[in-house]
Design an enzyme around this catalytic site. Structure first.
Site, PDB file in Angstrom:
ATOM      1  N   LYS A 184       1.111  -0.866   0.068  1.00  0.00           N
ATOM      2  CA  LYS A 184      -0.201  -0.328  -0.160  1.00  0.00           C
ATOM      3  C   LYS A 184       0.627   1.093   0.051  1.00  0.00           C
ATOM      4  O   LYS A 184       0.917   2.685  -0.990  1.00  0.00           O
ATOM      5  CB  LYS A 184      -0.645   0.223   0.802  1.00  0.00           C
ATOM      6  N   ARG A 234      -7.949   0.835  10.538  1.00  0.00           N
ATOM      7  CA  ARG A 234      -7.796  -0.113  10.518  1.00  0.00           C
ATOM      8  C   ARG A 234      -8.888  -0.992  11.115  1.00  0.00           C
ATOM      9  O   ARG A 234      -8.588  -2.005  11.696  1.00  0.00           O
ATOM     10  CB  ARG A 234      -6.709  -0.072  11.123  1.00  0.00           C
ATOM     11  N   ARG A 270      12.247  -6.382   3.600  1.00  0.00           N
ATOM     12  CA  ARG A 270      12.276  -5.015   3.464  1.00  0.00           C
ATOM     13  C   ARG A 270      12.597  -3.814   4.671  1.00  0.00           C
ATOM     14  O   ARG A 270      13.275  -4.167   5.801  1.00  0.00           O
ATOM     15  CB  ARG A 270      10.386  -4.553   4.198  1.00  0.00           C
ATOM     16  N   ARG A 286      12.705  -1.984   9.713  1.00  0.00           N
ATOM     17  CA  ARG A 286      11.753  -1.829  10.401  1.00  0.00           C
ATOM     18  C   ARG A 286      11.501  -2.708  12.542  1.00  0.00           C
ATOM     19  O   ARG A 286      11.514  -3.639  11.830  1.00  0.00           O
ATOM     20  CB  ARG A 286      10.609  -1.554  10.316  1.00  0.00           C
ATOM     21  N   ARG A 322       0.988  -8.872  14.059  1.00  0.00           N
ATOM     22  CA  ARG A 322       0.652  -8.081  13.033  1.00  0.00           C
ATOM     23  C   ARG A 322      -0.466  -8.793  12.260  1.00  0.00           C
ATOM     24  O   ARG A 322      -1.095  -8.329  11.367  1.00  0.00           O
ATOM     25  CB  ARG A 322       1.591  -7.206  12.475  1.00  0.00           C
TER      26      ARG A 322
HETATM   27  P1  AMP Z   1       2.014   0.337   9.100  1.00  0.00           P
HETATM   28  O1  AMP Z   1       2.841   1.348   9.031  1.00  0.00           O
HETATM   29  O2  AMP Z   1       1.001   1.364   7.931  1.00  0.00           O
HETATM   30  O3  AMP Z   1       1.913  -0.666   8.932  1.00  0.00           O
HETATM   31  O4  AMP Z   1       1.871   1.082  10.354  1.00  0.00           O
HETATM   32  C1  AMP Z   1       2.736   0.663  11.485  1.00  0.00           C
HETATM   33  C2  AMP Z   1       1.840   0.285  13.057  1.00  0.00           C
HETATM   34  O5  AMP Z   1       1.400   2.121  12.909  1.00  0.00           O
HETATM   35  C3  AMP Z   1       0.978  -0.945  12.786  1.00  0.00           C
HETATM   36  O6  AMP Z   1       1.447  -1.735  13.174  1.00  0.00           O
HETATM   37  C4  AMP Z   1       0.122  -0.583  14.099  1.00  0.00           C
HETATM   38  O7  AMP Z   1       0.880  -0.136  15.224  1.00  0.00           O
HETATM   39  C5  AMP Z   1       0.293   1.122  14.474  1.00  0.00           C
HETATM   40  N1  AMP Z   1      -0.676   2.145  13.514  1.00  0.00           N
HETATM   41  C6  AMP Z   1      -0.955   2.409  12.419  1.00  0.00           C
HETATM   42  N2  AMP Z   1      -2.083   3.065  11.579  1.00  0.00           N
HETATM   43  C7  AMP Z   1      -2.589   2.016  12.385  1.00  0.00           C
HETATM   44  C8  AMP Z   1      -4.569   2.809  12.448  1.00  0.00           C
HETATM   45  N3  AMP Z   1      -5.133   2.903  11.754  1.00  0.00           N
HETATM   46  N4  AMP Z   1      -4.611   2.507  14.018  1.00  0.00           N
HETATM   47  C9  AMP Z   1      -4.296   1.723  14.457  1.00  0.00           C
HETATM   48  N5  AMP Z   1      -3.063   1.444  14.719  1.00  0.00           N
HETATM   49  C10 AMP Z   1      -2.006   1.790  13.640  1.00  0.00           C
END
Ligand code: AMP
Length: 218
Positions: free
Chosen positions: A13, A88, A127, A160, A171
């Site tokens: 994404k 989410r 990644r 990360r 996750r």
């Molecule tokens: P991402 O980079 O989108 O994979 O997000 C990394 C982490 O940020 C996730 O595993 C969550 O801990 C937190 N996070 C990102 N977006 C959200 C969201 N919309 N709601 C809750 N936690 C989020």
């Protein structure tokens, strides 16, 4: 264009969102990026979010919703936006729809990136990203020219914290339990378009551009 990119972690994404945001000249709002920025700056929000993120859990709805609504209300989002990684949870989706109703705007489309579990794990574990300019690589499919070094700014690449093997499974189960129900949520609202997220970045990009050019199937 007001669009959401929905899908599993590692589903591509973010990479595609960068490209589409540039192509359509709309801001990309990635809650993951915004939260990582807050963690790096050690703001109070960042301190609250850090533990959840490192454990692979979702940050509480109220925190994330506040962050997104503040951005959506800004003038730069008036011409459209691309939400990457938000909503989410069903609560986040409900809040977003209430917020958009209050502004008289609706969503154009939700693109759901579908991908097999094996491919998700392969993508996440390979990644690597640049802590400085945020460029993202993959050890096999998008390697940097010099091993471990960012092509753009020359900094050392990092993995990360939440991409480490011990966090990936959690996750994925959080995604299944809390985020995957949004597929049905948006399907019943006739706003979901499914995108095959497998294959090369360029192939997914071509499919995505074609999909966005089509009228939504109601
Ligand atoms: P991402 O980079 O989108 O994979 O997000 C990394 C982490 O940020 C996730 O595993 C969550 O801990 C937190 N996070 C990102 N977006 C959200 C969201 N919309 N709601 C809750 N936690 C989020």
């Amino acid at each position: 264009m007001r669009v959401i990119f929905l899908g599993p972690p590692g589903g591509g994404k973010g990479t595609q969102a960068d490209f589409i945001a540039k192509k359509y000249d709309i801001p990309k709002l990635s809650t993951g990026d915004l939260l990582r920025e807050s963690v790096a700056k050690e703001t109070s929000l960042g301190k609250e979010a850090k533990g959840y993120m490192n454990r692979g859990e979702l940050v509480p709805d109220a925190v994330v919703i506040g962050l997104v609504e503040e951005k959506l209300a800004s003038p730069e989002c008036q011409k459209g936006f691309l939400l990457d990684g938000f909503p989410r949870t069903v609560t986040q989706a409900d809040q977003l729809s209430t917020f958009l109703e209050s502004t008289g705007e609706g969503l154009d489309r939700v693109v759901y990136f579908s991908l097999s579990k094996n491919e998700i794990i392969r993508r996440i574990s390979g990644r690597r990203s640049c802590p400085e300019c945020k460029a993202v690589y993959h050890l096999e499919s998008v390697p940097p020219k010099r091993e471990g070094v960012c092509d753009v700014c020359g900094k050392s690449l990092v993995q990360r914290n939440d991409d480490k093997p011990e966090t990936i499974e959690s996750r994925l189960s959080v995604y299944q339990e809390q985020t995957a129900p949004l597929i049905e949520y948006y399907k019943t609202r006739n706003i979901l378009s499914e995108l095959d997220g497998a294959g090369l970045v360029s192939a997914v990009q071509d499919r995505l551009v074609a999909l966005l050019a089509q009228p939504r199937v109601e």
